[in-house]
Design an enzyme around this catalytic site. Structure first.
Site, PDB file in Angstrom:
ATOM      1  CE1 TYR A   1      -2.940  -1.688   5.927  1.00 28.31           C
ATOM      2  CE2 TYR A   1      -2.476   0.513   5.091  1.00 28.31           C
ATOM      3  CZ  TYR A   1      -2.958  -0.774   4.894  1.00 28.31           C
ATOM      4  OH  TYR A   1      -3.465  -1.136   3.653  1.00 28.31           O
TER       5      TYR A   1
ATOM      6  CB  SER B   1      -0.851   0.015   1.266  1.00 27.24           C
ATOM      7  OG  SER B   1      -1.493   1.258   1.421  1.00 27.24           O
TER       8      SER B   1
END
Ligand SMILES: NC(=O)c1ccc[n+]([C@@H]2O[C@H](COP(=O)([O-])OP(=O)(O)OC[C@H]3O[C@@H](n4cnc5c(N)ncnc54)[C@H](OP(=O)(O)O)[C@@H]3O)[C@@H](O)[C@H]2O)c1
Length: 316
Positions: free
Chosen positions: A183, A157
């Site tokens: 994350y 990501s």
């Protein structure tokens, strides 16, 4: 390098690709980008093994795909990436049930969870998004080695901009927990794992690709509070005035491209976005891959840490 771009869809990317005879294993195939990747690859003739942690959700996903493709070659397997015991049991069943894997799509993920731990005590995002996939890939390697023109695609990501891997404290035992740093760390780890796989397996013709799919409204945002969602949207739109959501078929297109594009043959160890190989960029907030995510010595350090923590060993 590629005729495809930001708006390309899965069906456009795969239109000229024949996947008959190919076996694809996809994690998180019951939802969002994983389900769309399964649908689009099955439509091009692939045998798709759909992995997920909940059999009922997998059955619903299969039924949704079969609505338009009654003959789709789909199998399911239950596997919880947050449990090494589940990973070992599921991969052992996979080795009994299936002959080979040509394309492995490590797609499942969680984002911005509260401070939680997997069954083995790993911080939830690093444990699920990276360590679970690391252990699972090691256990599936005998099947992958029996495939042909094999590729492994790791869903990363742009969130990797938010954090490097903290090798001294990957599970936030000593630093304060931050859901976005966690994350970011896990998504940087997905790119470093790609670099590590390429370094070890390119010689066998197995290549690895990391992917940023874009911003897509899926179930991924389920752990965000309204305040977190507002903060994220402010950050995204202030850094990228032209920010636009992709549709799910647009979001899964880069995965399909990385898994099949003829122009990528033999050229793994890269990070792809918008159906292109991204450039290294340590400044931009809207594109590219950070140099720390492609650093080969960090990739080796992560490989060693992941083996130590999971006990998984890749066949040498
Ligand atoms: N959507 C975006 O804007 C975006 C942007 C950048 C990167 N990504 C990446 O794209 C990937 C796919 O995300 P998505 O947007 O399609 O989200 P999604 O709809 O929430 O799908 C995530 C999938 O991962 C599965 N999963 C979560 N924890 C798991 C576990 N412990 N074991 C097995 N499976 C597990 C989920 O299963 P359950 O349904 O059982 O929870 C679900 O099938 C993720 O890796 C994400 O980081 C997405």
């Amino acid at each position: 390098m590629s005729e495809f771009g930001w708006a390309s869809t899965t069906d456009e990317v795969l239109a000229e690709i024949d996947l008959s005879g190919r076996t694809v294993f996809i994690t998180g195939a019951n939802s969002g980008l994983g389900q769309e990747t399964a649908r689009a690859m099955a439509a091009r003739g692939a045998h798709v093994i759909m992995a997920g942690r909940d059999q009922e959700k997998l059955d619903a996903s299969v039924a949704a795909i079969r609505t338009d493709q009654p003959q789709a070659a789909l199998d399911t397997i239950t596997l919880d990436l947050g449990s090494l015991e589940s990973i070992r049991a599921a991969t052992s069943r996979a080795r009994q049930r299936f002959d080979k894997i040509d394309l492995l799509i490590n797609n499942a993920g969680v984002m911005a969870t509260p401070f939680l731990h997997t069954a083995d005590g790993f911080e939830m995002q690093f444990g699920t998004n990276h360590l679970g996939h690391f252990a699972m890939t090691a256990e599936l390697m005998p099947l992958i080695e029996r495939g042909s023109a094999q590729r492994i695609v790791n869903l990363s990501s742009r969130g990797h901009f938010m954090g490097q891997v903290d090798f001294a404290d990957p599970h936030f035992a000593r630093r304060p927990y931050d859901p976005w740093a966690a994350y970011g760390q896990s998504k940087t780890a997905n790119v470093l794992f790609t670099v590590g796989l390429e370094a070890r397996y390119a010689v066998l013709g197995i290549h690895a690709y990391a992917v940023h799919p874009g911003g897509i409204e899926t179930n991924l945002g389920r752990h965000m509070t309204p305040e977190m969602r507002e903060g994220l949207m402010k950050r995204v739109t202030s850094s990228d005035g032209g920010f636009q959501w992709k549709t799910i078929p647009q979001g899964a297109a880069t995965t399909c491209w990385a898994a099949t594009a003829p122009e990528l043959e033999g050229k793994g160890g890269v990070y792809c976005e918008d159906c292109h190989v991204a450039s290294v960029d340590d400044e931009s907030s809207t594109a590219g891959v950070r140099s720390y995510a492609l650093n080969p010595s960090h990739a080796d350090q992560l490989w060693k840490l992941s083996e130590d923590q999971t006990g998984a060993k890749f066949p040498s």
